[in-house]
Design a protein around this motif. Structure first.
Motif, PDB file in Angstrom:
ATOM      1  N   GLU A  23       0.827  -1.211   0.000  1.00 25.09           N
ATOM      2  CA  GLU A  23       0.000   0.000   0.000  1.00 25.09           C
ATOM      3  C   GLU A  23       0.863   1.263   0.000  1.00 25.09           C
ATOM      4  OE1 GLU A  23      -2.394  -0.541   3.438  1.00 25.09           O
ATOM      5  OE2 GLU A  23      -3.717  -2.051   2.498  1.00 25.09           O
ATOM      6  N   LEU A  24       1.942   1.250   0.775  1.00 26.04           N
ATOM      7  CA  LEU A  24       2.811   2.427   0.849  1.00 26.04           C
ATOM      8  C   LEU A  24       3.595   2.642  -0.442  1.00 26.04           C
ATOM      9  CD1 LEU A  24       4.054   1.926   4.506  1.00 26.04           C
ATOM     10  CD2 LEU A  24       2.601   3.792   3.693  1.00 26.04           C
ATOM     11  N   VAL A  25       4.077   1.561  -1.051  1.00 24.92           N
ATOM     12  CA  VAL A  25       4.799   1.681  -2.317  1.00 24.92           C
ATOM     13  C   VAL A  25       3.879   2.250  -3.395  1.00 24.92           C
ATOM     14  CG1 VAL A  25       5.863   0.366  -4.201  1.00 24.92           C
ATOM     15  CG2 VAL A  25       6.510  -0.093  -1.829  1.00 24.92           C
ATOM     16  N   ALA A  26       2.629   1.782  -3.435  1.00 22.64           N
ATOM     17  CA  ALA A  26       1.676   2.285  -4.428  1.00 22.64           C
ATOM     18  C   ALA A  26       1.406   3.775  -4.232  1.00 22.64           C
ATOM     19  CB  ALA A  26       0.372   1.487  -4.332  1.00 22.64           C
ATOM     20  N   ARG A  27       1.490   4.226  -3.014  1.00 23.55           N
ATOM     21  CA  ARG A  27       1.156   5.629  -2.724  1.00 23.55           C
ATOM     22  C   ARG A  27       2.362   6.555  -2.821  1.00 23.55           C
ATOM     23  NH1 ARG A  27      -2.790   7.468   2.212  1.00 23.55           N
ATOM     24  NH2 ARG A  27      -2.703   9.719   1.864  1.00 23.55           N
ATOM     25  N   TYR A  28       3.537   6.094  -2.398  1.00 24.44           N
ATOM     26  CA  TYR A  28       4.691   6.990  -2.294  1.00 24.44           C
ATOM     27  C   TYR A  28       5.838   6.624  -3.240  1.00 24.44           C
ATOM     28  CZ  TYR A  28       2.347   8.463   1.990  1.00 24.44           C
ATOM     29  OH  TYR A  28       1.417   8.935   2.886  1.00 24.44           O
ATOM     30  N   GLY A  29       5.705   5.534  -3.983  1.00 20.98           N
ATOM     31  CA  GLY A  29       6.809   5.112  -4.823  1.00 20.98           C
ATOM     32  C   GLY A  29       7.875   4.407  -4.008  1.00 20.98           C
ATOM     33  N   GLU A  30       8.940   4.005  -4.693  1.00 22.68           N
ATOM     34  CA  GLU A  30       9.953   3.224  -3.992  1.00 22.68           C
ATOM     35  C   GLU A  30      11.320   3.399  -4.643  1.00 22.68           C
ATOM     36  OE1 GLU A  30      10.422  -1.293  -2.244  1.00 22.68           O
ATOM     37  OE2 GLU A  30       9.482  -1.014  -4.209  1.00 22.68           O
ATOM     38  N   ALA A  31      12.338   3.438  -3.799  1.00 19.75           N
ATOM     39  CA  ALA A  31      13.733   3.434  -4.245  1.00 19.75           C
ATOM     40  C   ALA A  31      14.438   2.269  -3.576  1.00 19.75           C
ATOM     41  CB  ALA A  31      14.424   4.748  -3.891  1.00 19.75           C
ATOM     42  N   SER A  32      15.582   1.857  -4.083  1.00 20.20           N
ATOM     43  CA  SER A  32      16.365   0.815  -3.423  1.00 20.20           C
ATOM     44  C   SER A  32      16.961   1.392  -2.145  1.00 20.20           C
ATOM     45  CB  SER A  32      17.476   0.318  -4.340  1.00 20.20           C
ATOM     46  OG  SER A  32      18.450   1.329  -4.526  1.00 20.20           O
ATOM     47  N   ASP A  76       3.918   4.475  15.444  1.00 18.82           N
ATOM     48  CA  ASP A  76       2.608   3.939  15.105  1.00 18.82           C
ATOM     49  C   ASP A  76       2.455   3.884  13.582  1.00 18.82           C
ATOM     50  OD1 ASP A  76       1.947   3.750  17.784  1.00 18.82           O
ATOM     51  OD2 ASP A  76       0.975   5.729  17.824  1.00 18.82           O
ATOM     52  N   TYR A  77       1.703   2.890  13.129  1.00 15.82           N
ATOM     53  CA  TYR A  77       1.486   2.764  11.684  1.00 15.82           C
ATOM     54  C   TYR A  77       0.321   3.648  11.242  1.00 15.82           C
ATOM     55  CZ  TYR A  77       0.305   1.002   7.105  1.00 15.82           C
ATOM     56  OH  TYR A  77       0.028   0.928   5.761  1.00 15.82           O
ATOM     57  N   ARG A  78       0.595   4.472  10.246  1.00  9.59           N
ATOM     58  CA  ARG A  78      -0.445   5.231   9.544  1.00  9.59           C
ATOM     59  C   ARG A  78      -0.002   5.372   8.092  1.00  9.59           C
ATOM     60  NH1 ARG A  78      -0.035   8.955  13.746  1.00  9.59           N
ATOM     61  NH2 ARG A  78       0.652  10.583  12.299  1.00  9.59           N
ATOM     62  N   GLU A  79      -0.917   5.147   7.181  1.00  6.19           N
ATOM     63  CA  GLU A  79      -0.562   5.230   5.770  1.00  6.19           C
ATOM     64  C   GLU A  79      -0.489   6.668   5.278  1.00  6.19           C
ATOM     65  OE1 GLU A  79      -2.369   3.833   1.454  1.00  6.19           O
ATOM     66  OE2 GLU A  79      -2.938   2.729   3.264  1.00  6.19           O
ATOM     67  N   ASP A  80      -1.312   7.538   5.856  1.00  8.68           N
ATOM     68  CA  ASP A  80      -1.391   8.904   5.356  1.00  8.68           C
ATOM     69  C   ASP A  80      -0.314   9.799   5.977  1.00  8.68           C
ATOM     70  OD1 ASP A  80      -2.639   8.623   7.858  1.00  8.68           O
ATOM     71  OD2 ASP A  80      -3.745  10.502   7.582  1.00  8.68           O
ATOM     72  N   GLN A  81       0.021  10.869   5.283  1.00  2.00           N
ATOM     73  CA  GLN A  81       0.939  11.924   5.738  1.00  2.00           C
ATOM     74  C   GLN A  81       2.328  11.398   6.104  1.00  2.00           C
ATOM     75  OE1 GLN A  81      -1.419  13.793   8.902  1.00  2.00           O
ATOM     76  NE2 GLN A  81      -1.999  15.415   7.454  1.00  2.00           N
ATOM     77  N   LEU A  82       2.784  10.378   5.414  1.00  4.08           N
ATOM     78  CA  LEU A  82       4.102   9.821   5.730  1.00  4.08           C
ATOM     79  C   LEU A  82       5.213  10.814   5.463  1.00  4.08           C
ATOM     80  CD1 LEU A  82       5.952   7.527   6.589  1.00  4.08           C
ATOM     81  CD2 LEU A  82       5.847   6.649   4.236  1.00  4.08           C
ATOM     82  N   LEU A  83       5.134  11.536   4.348  1.00  2.00           N
ATOM     83  CA  LEU A  83       6.182  12.500   4.015  1.00  2.00           C
ATOM     84  C   LEU A  83       6.279  13.588   5.079  1.00  2.00           C
ATOM     85  CD1 LEU A  83       5.620  12.873   0.155  1.00  2.00           C
ATOM     86  CD2 LEU A  83       7.319  11.475   1.350  1.00  2.00           C
TER      87      LEU A  83
END
Length: 256
Positions: A23-32, A76-83
């Motif tokens: 879910e997080l990769v789909a929302r924020y993208g991913e780097a190595s 704590d885990y939250r999907e929103d406002q990670l940045l």
């Protein structure tokens, strides 16, 4: 400019952690992890420790989110406002321990411990140990199930379960704590300066074999173990404001 533009996500094998990663990769993208500005670890404390060990020399900040059980080292885990959370996060710098163990075959083994270095009896016979600090014998004979040397970060882990003291995260100290001591019965351990070098020698190793463990790396049938702070290794842990590792350790002492 944001501090963390690229994120690497790593997850434990738990279903909840893997789902969170997708879910997080789909929302924020991913780097190595090697190219990211920050690593987000998903799982429990075990996953956080594994991530810190794996990327020990990369000097990349690690922000953990709890998708496991304990979660003392995690946010704590939250999907929103990670940045936004990453931008506001406080960074704690910790130094692990460096263990050098010598076994009965004359081999030398090295390992890093973020929480603690522990020595354990391998059989029903209690371990018999001699403890020196900075080249001076401080305890001629300790009969016990084992003994551990802990960092401030690890002082709330196994050390606390063994009735060792909790240290502030920024204290330039280490904890030396016996595990179920039989003789001397009243010895409860020692608080040492972080530059101290601890040498633990195994007495009667054939009759009373001992293993040495640095976090999750074990060496069996050791004869002597040297422990010192790896002051040249910096680990950067990130926490939400008001929930830093220092605050968590302080709260742990008041049991709430």
């Amino acid at each position: 400019m944001p501090r963390f533009k690229t994120i690497a996500f790593v997850a434990s094998e738990m279903k909840e952690a893997e789902q969170a990663r997708r879910e997080l990769v789909a929302r924020y993208g991913e780097a190595s992890p090697e190219q990211a500005d920050v690593i987000v670890a998903l799982g429990g404390d075990g996953q956080m420790l594994q991530t810190m060990h794996r990327y020990l020399n990369n000097r990349i900040p690690i922000y953990g989110m709890n998708r496991g059980s304990v979660g003392f080292l995690l946010n704590d885990y939250r999907e929103d406002q990670l940045l936004e959370r990453l931008e506001k996060a406080e960074i704690n710098v910790i130094h692990p321990l460096r263990m050098t163990a010598y076994d009965e075959k004359g081999a030398e083994h090295r390992a890093i411990a973020i929480n603690e270095v522990s020595l354990f009896r391998q059989i029903y016979q209690a371990a018999k140990l001699r403890i020196s600090v900075d080249g001076r014998v401080r305890l001629d004979e300790l009969i016990c199930d084992g003994v551990l040397v802990s960092t401030p970060a690890g002082s709330t882990a196994y050390n606390l379960s063994a009735h060792g003291p909790i240290l502030p995260i920024d204290a330039p100290l280490m904890v030396l704590t016996p595990i179920s001591p039989f003789r001397p019965r009243r010895w409860r351990g020692a608080i040492l300066p972080n530059e101290a070098v601890v040498l633990i020698e195994v007495l009667e190793p054939e009759k009373r074999p001992v293993s040495a463990v640095a976090d999750n790396t074990e060496f069996r049938d050791v004869l002597a173990v040297e422990v010192r702070e790896a002051s040249d290794v910096d680990i950067f842990m990130m926490f939400d404001p008001g929930h830093s590792l220092a605050e968590r350790i302080l709260r742990e002492q008041f049991d709430y």
